[in-house]
Each structure stands twice: as structure tokens, then as C-alpha cells.
Design a protein around this motif. Structure first.
Motif: not given
Length: 316
Positions: A204-212
Motif C-alpha cells: 500500500a505504501s509503494l502504491q501511494e508513493r508511485s502516485k508522486f
């Protein structure tokens, strides 16, 4: 004739190629900050799924042995039991019965202790961990919250359980102070064994960070990394703020189950989710990550980008 035209076009292409590169560089240099650094992001987090907080001491039961005493005459010694002086062989039979009963009792106690240790070891090896996700979409007018998050990233203690607990309370309190600007929300919680919870948390963390487009500010376990913002802010001077939204995501992994998070259909539901997260004791927190975008002042997050990148969030 056709060959001459082709050669001429190739020559024009070779001459214009450097000019096109220069023009592209000028466009990028003179473009608004929001167009170049779209969806900058910040990150604050800490904790570890490998911490020794899940271990439990194992107790070993004492070893029992039957006492042996010297015999005197027809009966057994006085230190054992006085009645065995009377009755001769009857005393011996009684003693054997007592020893048998005592041995049975000791074996029963040991079996019970071993069973309890086995059950505990199973829980210690892979205990249950809850991974909660709460996302809040705010109107861009809540720019002060963005500044508060930036300051918190530079000051938060993300290595100790107490520091992580304080970080969680600061973020949830800050979000509730700006509840007038809430526009979208989402929450979910999954209770899983430790090994699966760790995978879900970091996924979940990587998924959110990939939006940056760029992670411009990060504080992970007190390791701060920051992109130089001075030049970017000078480039953004005089550019109107055209951003529409600010998104804050909370990822919290904690031991046990503190209740089901409500489905977010209203501002009251979202407030209840934040209150439940804020009430998690420090000694139950396994890991936390707080992510927000945009992080750079003057950056933009349009309504189209929000709906595309965060389709799970509902309009409040």
C-alpha cells in the motif's frame, strides 16, 4: 527529382533538430511549477515488522523427583510419613499408591504446561496485525495544513513507539481541525497474520508513493531527505495557485483489533475513523506511514488527477 526533395528534407531535419531541443528546454524552464513538478509528495513514517515485541517468555516447569528415604525396621523412614511405621507391608503398599498418584499428577501438569506453551508459540510466531488505511481529500484552500505537514516531517521522532504515537495524534488532530475543507474520504482495515500484514502494508505504501512525480520530502526512521525547494519556489513566484485538492493518506499497522472502521459515506464516518486511529496505544503500534500530496507550495493536484489516482475515495 524525388531523390533531391528527400535529401533536402533530411537536411532541413538535421538543421532543425537542435532548434527543437532548445525550444523544448525553454518550454520546460519557463513552464509553471505545477506543470513540471506535478504531484510532489511528502512521507513520514517509521516502525518495523521485525521488532522483538511479539516474543513471549517460555516457562519451563520444575522437574520433580520422588524422595527416597532409608528404611528402619519393618517400615519406611520417619521423614516420609508417620503412619508407615504401623502395618509393615501395608505401609509399603500405601507408599506405592501415593507415589503412583503423585507421578500421574506431575505428568498431567507437565502435559498442560506443554500444551499452553505450544499454543503461545503459534501466536508468537505469526500474531494477528491490523493494517488500516484512511485517505482524506481536502480542498486546496487548506494550504496551512500542507505547511503543518511539512514542518512535522522535519521535527517528528519516527524511531520510538512514543514518537510514532505522537505523530499519529498530530496528523489526525490536524486533519480534524480542517474538517471544513474535507471533500473526499476512504477507509479500510484488514486483520492478517504478521507475515501477510507486512506485505500488505508496504504494498500500500509503494502504491501511494508511485502516485508522486517526485518525493520531495521524506522522514523515515529519523532519516530526512529533502529536495531543495528554494529554486523551485523562486520559479513559482508570481504564478497563481491553480491547485484544487490536497490528499493525505494514513497507513497504520497495529497489533490486535480495536474495532471495525466504518465505511466512509459522510464526514461523521471519516471523523470516527480518525478518532479510532488516534486512540491506538503506543505499545500496539507496529508501523506508520503518512503520505500527502502535493508537498511543494504552489504545486497542483487537479480534480481530474484526484479522481484518476484515488478512485476509491467517495465524495462527502
Amino acid at each position: 527529382m524525388d531523390e533531391n526533395i528527400v535529401n533536402m528534407l533530411k537536411h532541413i531535419g538535421r538543421v532543425c533538430r537542435p532548434l527543437l531541443a532548445i525550444a523544448l528546454a525553454l518550454i520546460l524552464a519557463l513552464a509553471p511549477l505545477g506543470a513540471v513538478w506535478a504531484r510532489s509528495g511528502g512521507r513520514i513514517g517509521g516502525g518495523s515488522f521485525r521488532s522483538p515485541t511479539f516474543s513471549a517468555p517460555r516457562s519451563i516447569g520444575p522437574h520433580y523427583s520422588a524422595p527416597v528415604y532409608p528404611s528402619y525396621g519393618g517400615g519406611f523412614g520417619f521423614p516420609l510419613l508417620v503412619p508407615f511405621f504401623w502395618g509393615g507391608g501395608g505401609g509399603l503398599l500405601t507408599l506405592l499408591l501415593l507415589i503412583g498418584a503423585g507421578s500421574f499428577l506431575v505428568q498431567t501438569l507437565r502435559s498442560a504446561a506443554s500444551s499452553e506453551e505450544g499454543d503461545d508459540s503459534i501466536g508468537v510466531r505469526d500474531p494477528q496485525v491490523t493494517v488500516a488505511q484512511v485517505k482524506v481529500g481536502l480542498l486546496a484552500s487548506a494550504r496551512q495544513l500542507q505547511k503543518d505537514m511539512n514542518a512535522l516531517a522535519l521535527e517528528a521522532d519516527t524511531q520510538s513507539p512514543e514518537g510514532l504515537s505522537q505523530l499519529l495524534q498530530e496528523v489526525t488532530l490536524g486533519l480534524m481541525r480542517y474538517s471544513d475543507y474535507w471533500a473526499y474520504g476512504h477507509a479500510q482495515a484488514d486483520r492478517l497474520p504478521l507475515s501477510r500484514a507486512e506485505s500488505l502494508f508496504y504494498q500500500a505504501s509503494l502504491q501511494e508513493r508511485s502516485k508522486f512525480s517526485i518525493e520531495s520530502l521524506s522522514n523515515r526512521n529519523n532519516q530526512i531527505q529533502q529536495v531543495s525547494q528554494a529554486a523551485l519556489q523562486r520559479s513559482a513566484a508570481g504564478i497563481p495557485d491553480i491547485g484544487e485538492y490536497l490528499v493525505v493518506t494514513l497507513l497504520v499497522a497495529y497489533r490486535g483489533n480495536l474495532g471495525t472502521l466504518p465505511v466512509v459515506n459522510s464526514m461523521a464516518d471519516l471523523r470516527q475513523c480518525l478518532l479510532q486511529l488516534a486512540s491506538i496505544p503506543a505499545d500496539r503500534i507496529v508501523a506508520i506511514e503518512v503520505l500527502w500530496t502535493p508537498q511543494l507550495e504552489g504545486d497542483t493536484l487537479s480534480a481530474e488527477a484526484l479522481l484518476t489516482e484515488y478512485p476509491e475515495m467517495r465524495l462527502l
